[in-house]
Write a protein that holds these residues in place. Structure first.
Motif, mmCIF file in Angstrom:
data_model
loop_
_atom_site.group_PDB
_atom_site.id
_atom_site.type_symbol
_atom_site.label_atom_id
_atom_site.label_comp_id
_atom_site.label_asym_id
_atom_site.label_seq_id
_atom_site.Cartn_x
_atom_site.Cartn_y
_atom_site.Cartn_z
ATOM 1 N N LEU A 1 0.780 -1.198 -0.011
ATOM 2 C CA LEU A 1 -0.033 -0.014 0.183
ATOM 3 C C LEU A 1 0.944 1.372 0.021
ATOM 4 O O LEU A 1 0.515 2.272 -0.717
ATOM 5 C CB LEU A 1 -0.996 -0.073 1.061
ATOM 6 N N ILE A 2 1.851 1.152 0.990
ATOM 7 C CA ILE A 2 2.793 2.389 0.794
ATOM 8 C C ILE A 2 3.403 2.649 -0.402
ATOM 9 O O ILE A 2 3.587 3.716 -0.895
ATOM 10 C CB ILE A 2 3.824 2.298 1.961
ATOM 11 N N SER A 3 4.050 1.489 -1.145
ATOM 12 C CA SER A 3 4.576 1.563 -2.419
ATOM 13 C C SER A 3 3.719 2.215 -3.552
ATOM 14 O O SER A 3 3.907 2.901 -4.458
ATOM 15 C CB SER A 3 5.266 0.228 -2.708
ATOM 16 N N LEU A 4 2.444 1.667 -3.191
ATOM 17 C CA LEU A 4 1.294 2.265 -4.374
ATOM 18 C C LEU A 4 1.250 3.765 -4.350
ATOM 19 O O LEU A 4 1.296 4.431 -5.457
ATOM 20 C CB LEU A 4 0.093 1.492 -4.202
ATOM 21 N N PHE A 5 0.969 4.282 -3.135
ATOM 22 C CA PHE A 5 1.069 5.653 -3.074
ATOM 23 C C PHE A 5 2.349 6.198 -3.355
ATOM 24 O O PHE A 5 2.445 7.487 -3.966
ATOM 25 C CB PHE A 5 0.742 6.139 -1.598
ATOM 26 N N GLY A 6 3.434 5.945 -3.240
ATOM 27 C CA GLY A 6 4.772 6.356 -3.384
ATOM 28 C C GLY A 6 4.922 6.253 -5.037
ATOM 29 O O GLY A 6 5.550 7.280 -5.433
ATOM 30 N N ALA A 7 4.627 5.165 -5.713
ATOM 31 C CA ALA A 7 4.649 4.954 -7.252
ATOM 32 C C ALA A 7 3.595 6.217 -7.854
ATOM 33 O O ALA A 7 4.026 6.838 -8.779
ATOM 34 C CB ALA A 7 4.152 3.770 -7.682
ATOM 35 N N PHE A 8 2.518 6.445 -7.370
ATOM 36 C CA PHE A 8 1.666 7.527 -7.581
ATOM 37 C C PHE A 8 2.378 8.645 -7.560
ATOM 38 O O PHE A 8 2.144 9.761 -8.370
ATOM 39 C CB PHE A 8 0.199 7.285 -6.967
ATOM 40 N N SER A 9 2.965 9.150 -6.368
ATOM 41 C CA SER A 9 3.641 10.465 -6.108
ATOM 42 C C SER A 9 4.701 10.794 -7.160
ATOM 43 O O SER A 9 4.809 11.743 -7.591
ATOM 44 C CB SER A 9 3.840 10.331 -4.837
ATOM 45 N N LEU A 10 5.585 9.824 -7.646
ATOM 46 C CA LEU A 10 6.581 9.670 -8.274
ATOM 47 C C LEU A 10 6.036 9.849 -9.851
ATOM 48 O O LEU A 10 6.578 10.606 -10.630
ATOM 49 C CB LEU A 10 7.768 8.608 -8.177
#
Length: 347
Positions: free
Chosen positions: A33-42
């Motif tokens: 879940l954290i990486s999903l939000f991180g990928a969206f932010s990048l």
């Protein structure tokens, strides 16, 4: 307790096993879940590639607990090296999630060196700013785990004490019930016999009634209470057709044990009458529930007694052993017979 685990370990073991089992899936779900939000932010090819890598790596968290720790370690290292300061919140959140769940899944001897190594990598790749938060959250996670462990242990201890109290109360209740039943039985048997003797009853009838009382008390009272073994066996000797010289001390034994002695001695005196070729015998009742029956008759060879003849074996030896005692028979042709009866067997 315990297949013999003691009760205080039950809740604690189950709770810790559950926490350890859930730590991996929680870590896996969290970093995805954290990486999903991180990928969206990048929103870059690198971000989505790393998200895919993270998602694949969580298979170890869900399915392969034995390799979950090194996989989680490498996952954080890869994110730190490839992202660096470009996604510090992504890396930091995955880092702290990893460190927290480690505290729930492995002991300190594993988590301390693994945490120190991972923090060293973070300091090299992203700087010392992560130390305070990462260390603080790791320590708090470990403290929460230990608090949960102590609380479950305390609950188990209270359950054990409550169970002991219930068992003690049940035993006391049952013992009280048995004592009341036995007192009522004494009233219906021994008290009536004493009343018969006090009013000048026939001595033979009183003795017969006393022997019947002994049988009832032993068989219906389940061996509760005590009986003077010397007096009981002296009554058996007086009732025998053989002239018996008696030396008896006061030896209190459970009623059930006294009944076994009574029946065994009665059988021995009957054998003297039928087979010994003598009209006399000796009966000695001593301390430690040691009873000796001796005659100076013709004797016999115990080894020559046919196996189908169960008189002495069944009525004397087996009966004493069933009551927890021992019976030893010594005899020889022309030398009489001596039988030692003793209870308890290991006294």
């Amino acid at each position: 307790m315990s297949a013999s685990r003691r009760m205080p370990d039950v809740l604690e073991a189950r709770l810790l096993a559950t926490v350890s089992r859930l730590a991996g899936p929680i870590r896996g779900a969290g970093v995805v879940l954290i990486s999903l939000f991180g990928a969206f932010s990048l929103n870059s090819p690198l971000g989505w590639t790393l998200f895919a890598l993270v998602a694949v790596s969580t298979v170890a968290d869900f399915r392969l607990p034995r390799v979950a720790l090194p996989v989680a370690f490498l996952r954080v290292v890869v994110l730190s090296v490839l992202l660096g300061a470009d996604a510090d919140q992504w890396v930091l959140t995955v880092l702290t999630t990893t460190l927290i769940t480690w505290q729930w899944q492995w002991p300190l001897k594993v988590t301390v060196p693994a945490t120190a190594a991972l923090l060293a990598v973070q300091v090299v790749t992203t700087g010392p700013g992560v130390l305070v938060r990462a260390v603080l959250e790791s320590v708090l996670a470990r403290l929460a785990y230990e608090l949960l462990r102590r609380s479950s242990r305390r609950v188990d201890l209270l359950r054990e004490r409550a169970a002991e109290q219930r068992r003690a109360a049940a035993v006391a209740l049952d013992q009280g019930r048995r004592e009341r039943e036995y007192l009522a039985l004494l009233h219906d048997t021994a008290a009536a016999t004493f009343l018969m003797a006090a009013h000048g009853g026939d001595p033979v009838a009183v003795a017969a009634q006393a022997r019947r009382d002994l049988v009832v008390l032993a068989e219906r009272g389940h061996g509760q209470g005590t009986v003077d073994l010397g007096a009981a066996l002296a009554a058996v000797a007086r009732d025998s057709s053989v002239h018996v010289r008696v030396e008896a001390e006061v030896v209190p034994v459970p009623a059930g044990v006294a009944l076994a002695f009574v029946r065994a001695v009665r059988e021995l005196l009957t054998n003297v009458e039928r087979h010994a070729g003598t009209t006399g015998a000796e009966l000695t009742v001593g301390r430690g529930a040691m009873v000796v029956v001796r005659d100076d008759g013709r004797g016999f060879e115990p080894a020559d007694v046919p196996g189908h003849r169960r008189g002495l074996r069944g009525s004397v030896v087996d009966r004493l052993e069933a009551a927890g005692g021992t019976a030893v028979i010594e005899s020889a042709e022309g030398r009489g017979t001596t039988v030692w009866l003793r209870w308890p067997a290991d006294d």
